[in-house]
Structures are given as structure tokens and as C-alpha cells.
Enzyme design. Structure first.
Site, PDB file in Angstrom:
ATOM      1  N   MET A 199      -8.398   8.838   8.839  1.00 39.55           N
ATOM      2  CA  MET A 199      -8.721   9.479   7.338  1.00 39.55           C
ATOM      3  C   MET A 199      -9.856  10.641   7.368  1.00 39.55           C
ATOM      4  SD  MET A 199      -8.783   5.774   5.346  1.00 39.55           S
ATOM      5  CE  MET A 199      -9.794   4.938   6.570  1.00 39.55           C
ATOM      6  N   LYS A 216      -3.359   3.113  -2.619  1.00 37.97           N
ATOM      7  CA  LYS A 216      -4.822   4.028  -2.553  1.00 37.97           C
ATOM      8  C   LYS A 216      -4.495   5.311  -2.056  1.00 37.97           C
ATOM      9  CE  LYS A 216      -7.671   0.151  -3.295  1.00 37.97           C
ATOM     10  NZ  LYS A 216      -6.628  -0.896  -3.333  1.00 37.97           N
ATOM     11  N   ASP A 252       0.737  -1.229   0.046  1.00 40.90           N
ATOM     12  CA  ASP A 252      -0.009  -0.162  -0.008  1.00 40.90           C
ATOM     13  C   ASP A 252       0.845   1.246   0.058  1.00 40.90           C
ATOM     14  OD1 ASP A 252      -2.395  -1.187  -0.141  1.00 40.90           O
ATOM     15  OD2 ASP A 252      -2.841  -0.997   1.993  1.00 40.90           O
TER      16      ASP A 252
END
Length: 254
Positions: free
Chosen positions: A177, A62, A40
Site C-alpha cells: 500500500m 476499504k 474486502d
């Protein structure tokens, strides 16, 4: 149905929040043995340096607005690699099962008949506050903590997070996030009755040498973000535990 033979096993490995010292010993050994590593975006360069130099390395990272591989492509790639390689590592930042889509990948791999093992990692929701001198629980400040994502997937199993329940049900709220959507989260918490002066800490690049913190309250943290240009990736900690940092004046990594 044609029987598919898999020669390998997929390991869903948590890389931890960034500091290579927080990588588990089991995870490190698997990186050294891996034939393929699909990793990742938030995995630190130092941890990527632990990978077997002969291994095939594939970036499936991502980041907001930028996807190297779509989720379905990543899962299909894992299935394909397991057909021809003995040790396939899916390396995910933090812990695979804490907002890391590890559960989705585990389910898809098992349905395809692939042997899978999960290797947990240290999650940033605990580690980043700790490196900023903030315990998410403390007998004098908070006896409950809720971990929640700051953004939600389209078409998910429920339309929205119940911020009112979270506001009343937990003394400490840790948001993953959440920087880009923090103003909406704060509006929800205030509307639910959370005090405007509730302390807030934002921790960027938690546990890495470039870690930075921004401290404020529900009433002013959005203004501080705009004034300083504070950006993701960051963890938000909301609650009186943030005051522990100020009251104890801990030694903080800068």
C-alpha cells in the site's frame, strides 16, 4: 452481565492476492459452506464466485478514500451474524494477519465471546513479486527481507516507521500500500544512505491477468510513476533482487 449466546463461528479467511488458484483448499471449502460472507474490496471476482450462492454477501471493502464499512461496523456486524448463523466468513485479501487488520478483528471477536478460527492466505508481498519473476530472497542477491506498510494509521502505537533502521537492516524491502506515499518513503531511504541506483519494482494487481510491472531505481521510479500514470493497488519491491528478473529473463504473466 447478560450472557450472549452465539450459535456460530467466525472464520477469518485469507483470499490470497487474486489468482483463484492461490486460494487455499480450506478457505474454498469454507466459502462453499458459508451462510454469511463479509468480504474486502481486493478479493477477486472469481474467488467471490466460489461463495455458496445461498449465502448472504456483504461488501466491507476499504479502498483509499472510499470505505463501504468502518472497521468498528465490520466487527460489530461479525458479532451480530455469529448470533444467528453457524458459518460466518470474514474474507480478506492476501493474509488476514499481514497488514489486514485480522489481529484487531480476532481480538474484538474473542472479547465479545465469539468462537474464531484463522485460515491463512498467500500474501501479495511474496506472490506478486514471484509472478513478476522476482524472488524476495536469493543467495546471490539478498538474504534478508522486510515487509512494511507504506501508510500508517492515525493514533497508532508508534508515530512513524523507522525507515533508517529498515534501510540498513534489510537487503530487500517489500512495501504494501505504498504507491501514494512512495516519494516520501524513497526520500527517507535515500537520506538513510540507500544507493540512488537501488532497483525498484512496482507490481500492480499482482497475480491477476491484468498484472503490470514498472521497473526503475530509487532515483527515477517516482518520475516513471508520474509519466505512466501507474496506480494502486501495487506492491513495491526495493533491492537487488529486482535485477534477478532482468538477468534471468523469466517468463512473466502479462
Amino acid at each position: 452481565m447478560k450472557h450472549i449466546k452465539f450459535v456460530g463461528k467466525v472464520y477469518l479467511v485469507g483470499a490470497g492476492p487474486g489468482d483463484p488458484g492461490l486460494m487455499t483448499l480450506k478457505g474454498k471449502v469454507l466459502l462453499e459452506q458459508a451462510e454469511v460472507v463479509i468480504y474486502d474490496a481486493l478479493v477477486s471476482p472469481t474467488i467471490l464466485g466460489m461463495i455458496n450462492p445461498l449465502a448472504e454477501k456483504i461488501n466491507a471493502g476499504k479502498r483509499r478514500g472510499r470505505h463501504s464499512l468502518e472497521q468498528i461496523e465490520t466487527t460489530q456486524l461479525l458479532i451480530e451474524k455469529a448470533k444467528t448463523h453457524a458459518v460466518v466468513v470474514r474474507l480478506k485479501g492476501g493474509d488476514p494477519f499481514v497488514f489486514g487488520r485480522g489481529g484487531e478483528e480476532l481480538q474484538d471477536l474473542m472479547q465479545a465471546g465469539v468462537s474464531v478460527e484463522v485460515v491463512p492466505g498467500v500474501t501479495s508481498g511474496i506472490a506478486a513479486p514471484a509472478y513478476a519473476g522476482i524472488p524476495v530472497t536469493h543467495r546471490d542477491y539478498s538474504s534478508s527481507v522486510t515487509f512494511v506498510t507504506g501508510h500508517e494509521a492515525a493514533g497508532k502505537y508508534r508515530p512513524e516507521i523507522n525507515w533508517e533502521a529498515i534501510a540498513h537492516g534489510s537487503e530487500t524491502i517489500v512495501i504494501y500500500m505504498g504507491v501514494h506515499n512512495l516519494h516520501n518513503v524513497i526520500e527517507e531511504l535515500i537520506a538513510a544512505g540507500r544507493d540512488l541506483e537501488t532497483p525498484v519494482a512496482l507490481i500492480q494487481w499482482g497475480t491477476r491477468p491484468e498484472q503490470k510491472e514498472l521497473i526503475g531505481t530509487l532515483n527515477n521510479i517516482v518520475e516513471k510513476i508520474e509519466a505512466t500514470g501507474f496506480e494502486a493497488p501495487a506492491i513495491a519491491v526495493i533491492g537487488n533482487v529486482v535485477n534477478f528478473r532482468t538477468n534471468t529473463n523469466p517468463v512473466i504473466m502479462e
